[in-house]
Design a protein around this motif. Structure first.
Motif, PDB file in Angstrom:
ATOM      1  N   UNK A 452       0.952  -1.333  -0.200  1.00  0.00           N
ATOM      2  CA  UNK A 452      -0.139   0.155   0.170  1.00  0.00           C
ATOM      3  C   UNK A 452       0.825   1.199   0.087  1.00  0.00           C
ATOM      4  N   UNK A 453       0.401   2.663  -0.943  1.00  0.00           N
ATOM      5  CA  UNK A 453       0.891   3.635  -1.236  1.00  0.00           C
ATOM      6  C   UNK A 453       3.128   3.251  -1.116  1.00  0.00           C
ATOM      7  N   UNK A 454       2.523   2.556  -1.662  1.00  0.00           N
ATOM      8  CA  UNK A 454       4.395   2.421  -2.213  1.00  0.00           C
ATOM      9  C   UNK A 454       4.938   2.457  -3.798  1.00  0.00           C
ATOM     10  N   UNK A 455       5.841   3.644  -3.483  1.00  0.00           N
ATOM     11  CA  UNK A 455       6.470   2.894  -5.043  1.00  0.00           C
ATOM     12  C   UNK A 455       7.359   2.316  -4.893  1.00  0.00           C
ATOM     13  N   UNK A 456       7.781   1.670  -5.695  1.00  0.00           N
ATOM     14  CA  UNK A 456       8.624   0.318  -5.943  1.00  0.00           C
ATOM     15  C   UNK A 456       9.394   0.998  -7.278  1.00  0.00           C
ATOM     16  N   UNK A 457      11.131   1.073  -7.309  1.00  0.00           N
ATOM     17  CA  UNK A 457      11.381   1.520  -8.420  1.00  0.00           C
ATOM     18  C   UNK A 457      12.337  -0.103  -8.151  1.00  0.00           C
ATOM     19  N   UNK A 458      12.501  -0.066  -9.546  1.00  0.00           N
ATOM     20  CA  UNK A 458      13.971  -1.701 -10.067  1.00  0.00           C
ATOM     21  C   UNK A 458      14.951  -1.111 -11.408  1.00  0.00           C
ATOM     22  N   UNK A 459      15.700  -1.223 -11.761  1.00  0.00           N
ATOM     23  CA  UNK A 459      16.535  -0.835 -12.356  1.00  0.00           C
ATOM     24  C   UNK A 459      16.947  -2.581 -13.424  1.00  0.00           C
ATOM     25  N   UNK A 460      16.419  -2.217 -14.757  1.00  0.00           N
ATOM     26  CA  UNK A 460      16.155  -3.475 -15.472  1.00  0.00           C
ATOM     27  C   UNK A 460      17.399  -3.333 -16.891  1.00  0.00           C
ATOM     28  N   UNK A 461      18.472  -4.296 -16.641  1.00  0.00           N
ATOM     29  CA  UNK A 461      19.432  -3.422 -18.015  1.00  0.00           C
ATOM     30  C   UNK A 461      18.537  -5.344 -19.204  1.00  0.00           C
ATOM     31  N   UNK A 462      18.917  -5.043 -20.294  1.00  0.00           N
ATOM     32  CA  UNK A 462      19.141  -5.621 -21.339  1.00  0.00           C
ATOM     33  C   UNK A 462      19.386  -6.746 -20.597  1.00  0.00           C
ATOM     34  N   UNK A 463      19.868  -7.739 -19.646  1.00  0.00           N
ATOM     35  CA  UNK A 463      19.810  -8.973 -19.723  1.00  0.00           C
ATOM     36  C   UNK A 463      19.166  -9.374 -18.273  1.00  0.00           C
ATOM     37  N   UNK A 464      17.725  -8.675 -18.355  1.00  0.00           N
ATOM     38  CA  UNK A 464      16.969  -9.056 -16.685  1.00  0.00           C
ATOM     39  C   UNK A 464      15.768  -8.768 -18.067  1.00  0.00           C
ATOM     40  N   UNK A 465      14.540  -9.788 -17.159  1.00  0.00           N
ATOM     41  CA  UNK A 465      13.187  -9.993 -17.685  1.00  0.00           C
ATOM     42  C   UNK A 465      12.370 -10.092 -16.303  1.00  0.00           C
ATOM     43  N   UNK A 466      11.347  -9.737 -16.670  1.00  0.00           N
ATOM     44  CA  UNK A 466      10.380 -10.379 -15.644  1.00  0.00           C
ATOM     45  C   UNK A 466       9.114 -10.814 -15.875  1.00  0.00           C
ATOM     46  N   UNK A 467       8.301 -10.780 -14.845  1.00  0.00           N
ATOM     47  CA  UNK A 467       6.862 -11.182 -14.848  1.00  0.00           C
ATOM     48  C   UNK A 467       5.988 -10.954 -13.813  1.00  0.00           C
ATOM     49  N   UNK A 468       4.722 -10.823 -14.126  1.00  0.00           N
ATOM     50  CA  UNK A 468       4.065 -11.180 -12.737  1.00  0.00           C
ATOM     51  C   UNK A 468       3.316 -12.314 -12.674  1.00  0.00           C
ATOM     52  N   UNK A 469       3.387 -13.293 -11.799  1.00  0.00           N
ATOM     53  CA  UNK A 469       2.507 -13.993 -11.336  1.00  0.00           C
ATOM     54  C   UNK A 469       1.371 -14.501 -11.324  1.00  0.00           C
ATOM     55  N   UNK A 470       0.421 -15.646 -11.963  1.00  0.00           N
ATOM     56  CA  UNK A 470      -0.142 -15.608 -11.908  1.00  0.00           C
ATOM     57  C   UNK A 470      -1.525 -15.943 -11.335  1.00  0.00           C
ATOM     58  N   UNK A 471      -2.064 -14.649 -10.684  1.00  0.00           N
ATOM     59  CA  UNK A 471      -3.776 -14.451  -9.578  1.00  0.00           C
ATOM     60  C   UNK A 471      -4.169 -15.944  -9.516  1.00  0.00           C
ATOM     61  N   UNK A 472      -4.404 -16.329  -8.731  1.00  0.00           N
ATOM     62  CA  UNK A 472      -5.411 -17.867  -8.532  1.00  0.00           C
ATOM     63  C   UNK A 472      -6.214 -17.318  -7.948  1.00  0.00           C
ATOM     64  N   UNK A 473      -6.779 -18.519  -7.898  1.00  0.00           N
ATOM     65  CA  UNK A 473      -8.317 -18.469  -6.944  1.00  0.00           C
ATOM     66  C   UNK A 473      -8.431 -17.750  -5.600  1.00  0.00           C
TER      67      UNK A 473
END
Length: 498
Positions: A452-473
């Motif tokens: 809640x009410x948090x700005x998350x910052x992440x530096x991502x270079x060309x060799x980094x990938x990301x995904x959002x995990x499936x939101x389950x039941x």
């Protein structure tokens, strides 16, 4: 001792073999074909074989498989448990299953008019509550025909989930479009289908909290399937230069601590060491609560964003957003925000950003505060950075996969910024967290959890990938089964845009 299960005599009948081949030619179940065989060409060639093995020895096969060691399999695409390869196992029940698959292979060679090799992959898998395997096409090396053999409980039903979902494909892009058929598991049934550029499918999430979806699956191998030349299907988001905002908006929203040059300098030191940081209480509590309420409103037009082999998430139509959300977006994409981000990350996103490598200032000197452009300022200073953004709603079934990085292709780096809303009931077991991994490596570098009410910052270079995990039941058990985020990607301005 129980005898090992053998392939059903129905499949060994010459009449059945001929009718099966005819069914595949016609694209549907032909007259006279056994009730235990269902064939279809829609949305791609597949066949269901009921009672694949004789009943005698079936329970012994299931017991043998359940006694094997299962290991967790968990990444962006799936979550379930799986054994090691079974094809060399010595247990009589498993050897007999392999023999039955070899018999089937001879039928398949004739049906699909392809010479299949002796190689048959075999793995057992257990899917329990919230386990799933998301949309994919099985394309890999010499895989020609995929199969799934079910050993689920006799009373497995549609409401238990775990169906094999088959996708149609878009005629223009060749990418998966919509689920047009769902095949619920049935004990002792086998499904097989040809692996092609159209064979997009998934294992739907298991919804039963007491039953196990047990199966044996794998591939028959042969010469590589001829595939069309892939075209660039990148769907780029709009990328914007920073906008100008009134100074009053900046100070009414952003916690003054993050505007303070001394604080910015301290944050930058930590960010340059860790390449990520969470800025708690980033905006005023009053503004934050106002945005939380606005995002729950029914006036917002949410659109599903795919394709399913890349992502499945709802994105807001910006024109339909309430004014409080639009104003927050203006802030996060403003010249003032670019300057703040430059000062707390050390990245050159703004022309007035302090040079973190400069030796002009001593350690004891206070950083000189810089003023961003305000609305109406006609300064000729060109922006250094650009931004793309989305307002997203996360609900049951939402996810992104590792492909989901099209917007910053060709960039040396990206600064990811995410602000979450209405996530007070969120729990890690529900999914919905963002994982960062190194390209070509399954090792997780970082997990970003909704706060809640948090700005998350992440530096991502060309060799980094990301995904959002499936939101389950599990998220459906909360009072408000959604949470939201504003996701932004800041990059250096491309030279061709100057």
């Amino acid at each position: 001792m129980s005898s090992a299960a053998k392939i059903s005599q129905v499949l060994n009948s010459n009449l059945t073999k001929n009718k099966l081949e005819e069914a595949f030619r016609l694209g549907s179940t032909s007259p006279g074909l056994s009730d235990g065989l269902i064939c279809s060409h829609e949305p791609f060639v597949h066949c269901i074989v009921r009672n694949f093995l004789e009943q005698e020895g079936l329970e012994e096969l299931q017991r043998t498989i359940m006694e094997l060691k299962f290991c967790d399999k968990n990444n962006d695409l799936y979550k379930f448990k799986q054994t090691k390869a079974l094809e060399e196992r010595k247990e009589p029940a498993i050897k007999q299953l392999k023999s039955a698959l070899n018999t089937l292979k001879n039928h398949l060679s004739k049906i699909f008019n392809v010479e299949l090799s002796d190689k048959i992959d075999m793995f057992a898998a257990k899917y329990s509550y919230t386990d799933t395997l998301l949309c994919h096409d099985d394309e890999l090396e010499s895989r020609r025909i995929a199969y799934i053999y079910y050993l689920v409980p006799q009373d497995w039903s549609v409401k238990d989930g775990g169906a094999l979902d088959l996708f149609s494909t878009c005629s223009e892009s060749g990418l998966p479009d919509t689920i047009v058929k769902s095949i619920s598991p049935v004990k002792n049934s086998l499904i097989f289908f040809e692996v092609t550029d159209k064979s997009f499918h998934q294992v739907a999430e298991v919804l039963s909290q007491s039953k196990c979806r047990l199966s044996v699956s794998g591939w028959f191998h042969g010469p590589p399937y001829p595939r069309p030349v892939c075209t660039n299907s990148s769907e780029c988001q709009m990328i914007f230069d920073p906008n100008d905002i009134e100074e009053e908006i900046l100070y009414s929203y952003v916690n003054n601590e993050y505007i303070n040059p001394l604080t910015q300098s301290e944050i930058q030191e930590k960010f340059e060491e860790d390449s990520e940081i969470q800025l708690a209480d980033f905006i005023s509590l009053e503004k934050y609560r106002s945005i939380c309420e606005a995002l729950k409103g029914e006036s917002i037009n949410w659109k599903k964003l795919g394709p399913a082999n890349k992502r499945n998430v709802e994105v807001a139509d910006e024109d339909s957003l309430p004014e409080s959300v639009k104003q927050c977006l203006r802030l996060l994409t403003s010249d003032a925000m670019f300057l703040i981000l430059s000062n707390i990350t050390g990245l050159r996103l703004h022309p007035l950003a302090a040079d973190s490598n400069s030796d002009d200032e001593t350690e004891s000197s206070e950083p000189e505060p810089k003023k961003p452009r305000s609305e109406g300022d006609n300064s000729d200073e060109s922006p250094c950075g650009q931004v793309s953004y989305q307002v997203r709603r996360w609900s049951h079934g939402a996810y992104t996969l590792l492909h989901d990085t099209d917007v910053e292709q060709g960039k040396d780096f990206a600064l990811d910024a995410v602000m979450y809303f209405n996530c007070e009931e969120w729990d890690a077991s529900q999914g919905g967290f963002t994982s960062y991994i190194a390209k070509g490596d399954d090792e997780e570098l970082l997990t970003l959890e909704p706060r809640e009410n948090c700005l998350s910052l992440v530096y991502r270079d060309a060799d980094s990938l990301r995904f959002v995990k499936h939101v389950n039941h599990k998220i459906t058990n909360t009072a408000h089964p959604y949470f939201y985020d504003i996701c932004l990607i800041y990059t250096e301005r491309s030279p061709e845009n100057d």
